[in-house]
Design a protein around this motif. Structure first.
Motif: not given
Length: 76
Positions: A28-31, A10-12, A17-22
């Motif tokens: 994780i890096r962007r967050l 769920h966290e992943m 979703e929050l970062t828009g990364e696939r």
């Protein structure tokens, strides 16, 4: 540097979703980058609010007073 982090599915999904990364790694890096940037901005803001840092605007008060006087002179 590589780090192992345990996250729930769920966290992943939420991080993706929050970062828009696939992909997980870039997400994780962007967050992390966003969190660090947010912390730095908060620290800078706190320094201004506490008075530790400030901005001196030479002549600002004099210009404001001059503008007020002109407005009063032009008022009907």
């Amino acid at each position: 540097m590589k780090v192992t982090v345990d996250l729930s599915d769920h966290e992943m999904r939420e991080i993706l979703e929050l970062t828009g990364e696939r992909k997980k790694g870039p997400a994780i890096r962007r967050l992390l980058e966003q969190a660090l940037q947010h912390r730095r901005r908060a620290q800078i803001a706190q320094r201004f609010l506490s008075g530790e840092w400030g901005v001196e605007l030479e002549g600002y008060e004099a210009d404001q007073e001059r503008d007020r006087q002109r407005e009063q002179e032009l008022a009907p």
